[in-house]
Design a protein around this motif. Structure first.
Motif, mmCIF file in Angstrom:
data_model
loop_
_atom_site.group_PDB
_atom_site.id
_atom_site.type_symbol
_atom_site.label_atom_id
_atom_site.label_comp_id
_atom_site.label_asym_id
_atom_site.label_seq_id
_atom_site.Cartn_x
_atom_site.Cartn_y
_atom_site.Cartn_z
ATOM 1 N N CYS A 5 11.943 2.384 -2.679
ATOM 2 C CA CYS A 5 10.661 2.539 -1.995
ATOM 3 C C CYS A 5 10.704 3.662 -0.967
ATOM 4 O O CYS A 5 11.707 3.856 -0.277
ATOM 5 N N VAL A 6 9.566 4.365 -0.864
ATOM 6 C CA VAL A 6 9.384 5.463 0.074
ATOM 7 C C VAL A 6 8.253 5.094 1.033
ATOM 8 O O VAL A 6 7.205 4.588 0.606
ATOM 9 N N HIS A 7 8.458 5.339 2.318
ATOM 10 C CA HIS A 7 7.453 5.045 3.343
ATOM 11 C C HIS A 7 6.564 6.276 3.516
ATOM 12 O O HIS A 7 7.038 7.348 3.896
ATOM 13 N N LEU A 8 5.262 6.141 3.247
ATOM 14 C CA LEU A 8 4.312 7.248 3.284
ATOM 15 C C LEU A 8 3.164 6.967 4.240
ATOM 16 O O LEU A 8 2.758 5.817 4.403
ATOM 17 N N THR A 9 2.637 8.028 4.824
ATOM 18 C CA THR A 9 1.338 7.983 5.475
ATOM 19 C C THR A 9 0.402 8.890 4.688
ATOM 20 O O THR A 9 0.616 10.112 4.633
ATOM 21 N N VAL A 10 -0.591 8.298 4.039
ATOM 22 C CA VAL A 10 -1.540 9.053 3.224
ATOM 23 C C VAL A 10 -2.722 9.470 4.088
ATOM 24 O O VAL A 10 -3.302 8.648 4.807
ATOM 25 N N THR A 11 -3.062 10.763 4.021
ATOM 26 C CA THR A 11 -4.210 11.276 4.751
ATOM 27 C C THR A 11 -5.311 11.665 3.771
ATOM 28 O O THR A 11 -5.064 11.821 2.571
ATOM 29 N N GLY A 12 -6.516 11.841 4.277
ATOM 30 C CA GLY A 12 -7.624 12.249 3.438
ATOM 31 C C GLY A 12 -8.867 11.441 3.732
ATOM 32 O O GLY A 12 -8.880 10.571 4.615
ATOM 33 N N SER A 13 -9.917 11.709 2.962
ATOM 34 C CA SER A 13 -11.216 11.058 3.186
ATOM 35 C C SER A 13 -11.544 10.026 2.122
ATOM 36 O O SER A 13 -12.683 9.591 2.014
ATOM 37 N N GLY A 14 -10.555 9.637 1.322
ATOM 38 C CA GLY A 14 -10.780 8.654 0.270
ATOM 39 C C GLY A 14 -11.234 7.315 0.812
ATOM 40 O O GLY A 14 -10.887 6.934 1.932
ATOM 41 N N LYS A 15 -11.976 6.596 -0.006
ATOM 42 C CA LYS A 15 -12.532 5.308 0.409
ATOM 43 C C LYS A 15 -12.150 4.173 -0.548
ATOM 44 O O LYS A 15 -12.705 3.088 -0.457
ATOM 45 N N THR A 16 -11.219 4.440 -1.462
ATOM 46 C CA THR A 16 -10.936 3.469 -2.520
ATOM 47 C C THR A 16 -9.565 2.836 -2.331
ATOM 48 O O THR A 16 -8.564 3.533 -2.131
ATOM 49 N N LEU A 17 -9.546 1.522 -2.405
ATOM 50 C CA LEU A 17 -8.299 0.771 -2.393
ATOM 51 C C LEU A 17 -8.402 -0.300 -3.472
ATOM 52 O O LEU A 17 -9.267 -1.174 -3.393
ATOM 53 N N PRO A 18 -7.566 -0.232 -4.509
ATOM 54 C CA PRO A 18 -7.650 -1.225 -5.589
ATOM 55 C C PRO A 18 -7.477 -2.641 -5.059
ATOM 56 O O PRO A 18 -6.637 -2.902 -4.206
ATOM 57 N N LYS A 19 -8.290 -3.550 -5.595
ATOM 58 C CA LYS A 19 -8.212 -4.947 -5.179
ATOM 59 C C LYS A 19 -8.062 -5.902 -6.354
ATOM 60 O O LYS A 19 -7.726 -7.072 -6.149
ATOM 61 N N ASP A 20 -8.302 -5.412 -7.575
ATOM 62 C CA ASP A 20 -8.296 -6.313 -8.730
ATOM 63 C C ASP A 20 -7.107 -6.093 -9.655
ATOM 64 O O ASP A 20 -7.015 -6.704 -10.701
ATOM 65 N N LYS A 21 -6.178 -5.197 -9.292
ATOM 66 C CA LYS A 21 -5.000 -4.957 -10.122
ATOM 67 C C LYS A 21 -3.729 -5.076 -9.300
ATOM 68 O O LYS A 21 -2.731 -4.421 -9.579
ATOM 69 N N LEU A 22 -3.755 -5.923 -8.262
ATOM 70 C CA LEU A 22 -2.610 -6.047 -7.382
ATOM 71 C C LEU A 22 -1.600 -7.048 -7.916
ATOM 72 O O LEU A 22 -1.963 -8.094 -8.455
ATOM 73 N N VAL A 23 -0.317 -6.715 -7.769
ATOM 74 C CA VAL A 23 0.763 -7.593 -8.208
ATOM 75 C C VAL A 23 1.769 -7.707 -7.067
ATOM 76 O O VAL A 23 1.698 -6.971 -6.065
ATOM 77 N N VAL A 24 2.719 -8.623 -7.212
ATOM 78 C CA VAL A 24 3.757 -8.805 -6.200
ATOM 79 C C VAL A 24 5.131 -8.640 -6.833
ATOM 80 O O VAL A 24 5.320 -8.892 -8.027
ATOM 81 N N PHE A 25 6.083 -8.196 -6.007
ATOM 82 C CA PHE A 25 7.487 -8.096 -6.417
ATOM 83 C C PHE A 25 8.353 -8.760 -5.358
ATOM 84 O O PHE A 25 8.274 -8.384 -4.189
#
Length: 241
Positions: A189-209
């Motif tokens: 895993c890589v720790h990221l800070t994503v920048t930008g003007s996007g407004k989308t975050l998936p909510k219906d395809k989430l899984v757990v590990f």
């Protein structure tokens, strides 16, 4: 001292060979960020696989999951991050041994909980078996580099990016019933800070590990030596596709 390129495990008259690999470094905008900077810290046996798909190590294969101890690296949505896989610590080593065929998968999770094991992951990239080649083969042919674009519409924020190779040399036998068999998982895993003007975050395809895969999951219990093979990549569909 260099690590052995393979580990042979004996049991019940069977023989299996474990590959070795890890995300050694990342590249963003032509800048190389080395192991120990923004990748969650490895175990001492940093390039060994996870065999049990229900192991806590399936999340990030990290020795320390406290995100305060691994600073985030900034990347803009729609930019490319290169995950560079190597068997050993030097960049001249192969990505993974050639006989350990398998797919490459990349997930992301918004960091909104304390532990990576509690996060909801969505898939942003997958590559399995295409045109007679596995993703693992393409990795070796490309110096271990896997180029992945951060989705352009992704909401800004702090994320973990989880890259994974699944090696399938003994995957036609179930791990739970034969400890020398089963798929070999190589997440980091890589720790990221994503920048930008996007407004989308998936909510219906989430899984757990751990939890998304099982020992009998399609694409995990599979005979990768079949030719031709109709391979089904495990996990959810790619989000933002």
């Amino acid at each position: 001292m260099r690590f052995l390129s393979s580990l042979f495990v004996l049991g019940s008259g069977a023989l299996t060979v474990l590959a070795h690999t890890h995300i050694r470094n990342i590249v963003i905008n032509d800048v190389v960020y080395d192991r120990g900077e923004h990748i969650l810290p490895y175990f001492s046996d940093f390039n060994f696989p996870v065999k049990d798909p229900l192991s806590a190590n399936m999340t990030c294969r990290a020795s320390n999951s406290n995100l305060d101890d691994t600073p985030a690296i900034e990347i803009a949505a729609n930019e490319v991050i290169t995950l560079e896989w190597h068997q050993e610590t030097d960049r001249n080593s192969v990505a993974i041994q050639a006989q350990h065929d398998g797919p490459c998968l990349v997930y992301m999770a918004l960091i909104n909980k304390a532990s990576p094991a509690d996060l909801g992951w969505f898939k942003i990239y997958e590559e399995g078996y295409n045109n007679g080649k596995w993703c693992s083969t393409n990795l070796n042919n490309n110096g271990g580099q896997l180029n992945v674009t951060i989705p352009k519409d992704l909401t800004a924020g702090d994320y973990l990016l989880r890259g994974e190779i699944i090696a399938l040399p003994e995957a036609e036998r179930v791990y739970a019933s034969d400890l020398t068999a089963g798929a070999q998982f190589y997440p980091n895993c890589v720790h990221l800070t994503v920048t930008g003007s996007g407004k989308t975050l998936p909510k219906d395809k989430l899984v757990v590990f751990p939890g998304e895969y099982s020992s009998t999951h399609p694409g995990i219990l599979v005979n990768a030596n079949l030719n031709p093979i109709n391979y089904q990549i495990p996990g959810p569909d790619v989000a933002f596709s």
